[in-house]
Design an enzyme around this catalytic site. Structure first.
Site, PDB file in Angstrom:
ATOM      1  CG  PHE A 132      -1.923   1.130   1.594  1.00  0.00           C
ATOM      2  CD1 PHE A 132      -2.994   0.520   0.549  1.00  0.00           C
ATOM      3  CD2 PHE A 132      -2.125   2.274   2.196  1.00  0.00           C
ATOM      4  CE1 PHE A 132      -4.044   2.097   0.556  1.00  0.00           C
ATOM      5  CE2 PHE A 132      -2.707   3.781   1.745  1.00  0.00           C
ATOM      6  CZ  PHE A 132      -4.054   2.907   0.925  1.00  0.00           C
ATOM      7  CG  ASP A 217       5.845   4.022   1.690  1.00  0.00           C
ATOM      8  OD1 ASP A 217       5.676   4.430   3.090  1.00  0.00           O
ATOM      9  OD2 ASP A 217       4.894   3.984   0.889  1.00  0.00           O
ATOM     10  CE  LYS A 246      -0.285   6.000   7.891  1.00  0.00           C
ATOM     11  NZ  LYS A 246      -0.931   5.688   7.429  1.00  0.00           N
TER      12      LYS A 246
HETATM   13  C1  LIG Z   1       2.905   2.283   4.049  1.00  0.00           C
HETATM   14  C2  LIG Z   1       2.290   3.220   3.430  1.00  0.00           C
HETATM   15  N1  LIG Z   1       2.624   4.911   2.357  1.00  0.00           N
HETATM   16  C3  LIG Z   1       1.926   5.787   1.811  1.00  0.00           C
HETATM   17  C4  LIG Z   1       0.711   5.731   2.453  1.00  0.00           C
HETATM   18  C5  LIG Z   1      -0.343   7.214   2.222  1.00  0.00           C
HETATM   19  O1  LIG Z   1       0.322   8.100   2.567  1.00  0.00           O
HETATM   20  P1  LIG Z   1      -1.217   9.123   3.182  1.00  0.00           P
HETATM   21  O2  LIG Z   1      -2.868   8.473   3.443  1.00  0.00           O
HETATM   22  O3  LIG Z   1      -0.850  10.271   3.730  1.00  0.00           O
HETATM   23  O4  LIG Z   1      -1.062   9.703   1.666  1.00  0.00           O
HETATM   24  C6  LIG Z   1       0.090   4.893   3.762  1.00  0.00           C
HETATM   25  C7  LIG Z   1      -0.959   5.166   4.871  1.00  0.00           C
HETATM   26  O5  LIG Z   1      -1.486   4.686   4.932  1.00  0.00           O
HETATM   27  C8  LIG Z   1       0.795   3.554   4.426  1.00  0.00           C
HETATM   28  O6  LIG Z   1       0.619   3.358   5.417  1.00  0.00           O
END
Ligand SMILES: Cc1ncc(COP(=O)(O)O)c(C=O)c1O
Length: 389
Positions: A132, A217, A246
């Protein structure tokens, strides 16, 4: 406004894209939150891995008040002193990466996709099945879950998905067109999937051998979640680029892409930008947040509390047949059930514990790093009473 009225107006005025639980939180302190009626809950979810330092930390409140009185926002067309200070601190805690600031995780990944293409001149990014990375088109294309992507096709071309944790599958996917590999160090939304030991190290070595960029990520794993500031430090690897959001802002929206100086150089003036990205208020809060993590020894606390929570949850596994597996690193822990976990989440909430259910059958624990032992005990005891009914 009463709870019923909030629900009614939410339906009337807010896009219905979230499956909401019947709860409106209005206050928080450390690992405790309160709803409209004053009921207290232990927050084992931290606003989805955001409140790593807990709710309403006094230093964050003080920092926001002070900064708001001075200035909130100008524009990236002028120099922004708190942005420089935050970037310097990130450079130090990451071990030498330069920052591009934005407002969320998905934007950080968008910036990464652009930079990877520009730096390498190549178009193919290898990502993982079950991953994700966000909801905007680039990040969604990188995401390895059809259920999020299908209604929005056609997506961005150039992504190849491989089995997470399978080094041979990764090797097979490499071609002369491969620009980068993009992975979560631990898949979060995908069910707290920890890769086999050495997987990330091997991926990174193969990347070096093939001149492929190694991108992580860290949006969910960053800022102490695994017991290190970043998960790549836990796995003892060094990405070429990584993304954060986050828990960077302790609840204030901010994200960033961090890259080695020689790589980020490929971004020239005008290549990428964000109106809000890295503004005075966001950067001041993020800097205070990182200082709290360091000053209050939260990395060590996360390690210790993580070991304790994992042990207590594993004890539950011996008792409850519906638990298939308990896994995780630091305070990022998943309890995989043999059934959907929404019912458990509802029952836990009714008994004053907030947990998350991801991937339909994985209870995800992401508590604040400073959660107290008694709070962990209470949460696990509640789970013990409601599992497998
Ligand atoms: C690993 C990861 N990358 C990207 C995102 C997307 O982040 P945002 O909701 O701040 O756009 C998330 C959101 O849960 C995530 O867990």
């Amino acid at each position: 406004m009463e709870f019923k009225e909030i629900v009614r107006k939410d339906k009337l005025y807010v896009a219905q894209t979230y499956s909401r639980q019947p709860l409106a939180i209005v206050e928080g302190n450390g690992a405790i939150v309160k709803d409209l009626e004053g009921n207290e809950y232990i927050d084992c979810f931290s606003g989805l891995a955001v409140l790593n330092i807990g709710h309403s930390h006094p230093k964050i409140i003080e920092t926001i008040k002070k900064q708001v009185e001075k200035i909130i926002h100008t524009t990236n067309i002028y120099y922004i002193p708190p942005q420089v200070e935050l970037a310097e601190l990130l450079y130090k805690v990451s071990g030498g990466y330069k920052s591009f600031f934005c407002n969320s995780g998905t934007e950080a990944n968008e910036a990464t996709i652009k930079l990877v293409r520009k730096y390498t001149g190549k178009k193919v990014i290898i990502a993982a099945e079950n991953s994700f990375h966000g909801r905007t088109f680039g990040s969604l294309s990188a995401t390895g879950q059809e259920r999020y992507k299908k209604p929005f096709a056609p997506l961005l071309p150039g992504f190849k998905h491989v089995k997470f944790g399978d080094i041979e599958d990764f090797k097979r996917a490499i071609s002369p067109k491969t620009a980068a590999v993009l992975l979560e160090p631990i898949q979060g939304e995908g069910g707290v999937i920890v890769p086999p030991e050495n997987y990330l190290k091997e991926v990174s070595e193969i990347c070096t051998d093939h001149s492929i960029l190694f991108v992580l990520d860290e949006v969910q794993t960053g800022f102490g979640r695994t017991g290190e500031m970043f998960a790549f430090q836990h796995f003892k690897v060094e990405p070429d680029l990584f993304t954060i959001a986050k828990a960077l802002g302790a609840g204030f929206p901010i994200g960033a892409m961090l890259a080695k100086p020689e790589i980020i150089k490929a971004f020239r003036i005008g290549d990428h930008a964000s109106t809000f990205g890295g503004n005075h208020l966001a950067c001041t809060v993020a800097k205070a947040n990182i200082e709290i993590i360091l000053d209050e020894n939260l990395l060590e606390k996360a390690k210790q509390s993580g070991i304790y929570l994992l042990r207590r949850l594993k004890e539950l596994k011996n008792k409850h047949k519906c638990i298939k597996e308990v896994r995780g690193v630091g305070l990022m822990i998943g309890v995989e059930l043999d059934r959907p976990c929404n019912v458990i989440v509802d029952k836990a909430r009714e008994k004053g514990v907030l947990i998350n259910c991801t991937h339909d059958n994985v209870l995800r624990f992401l508590p604040p790093l400073n959660i107290e032992k008694e709070q962990i005990d209470k949460a696990v005891d509640v789970l013990d009473t409601i599992l497998c009914d």
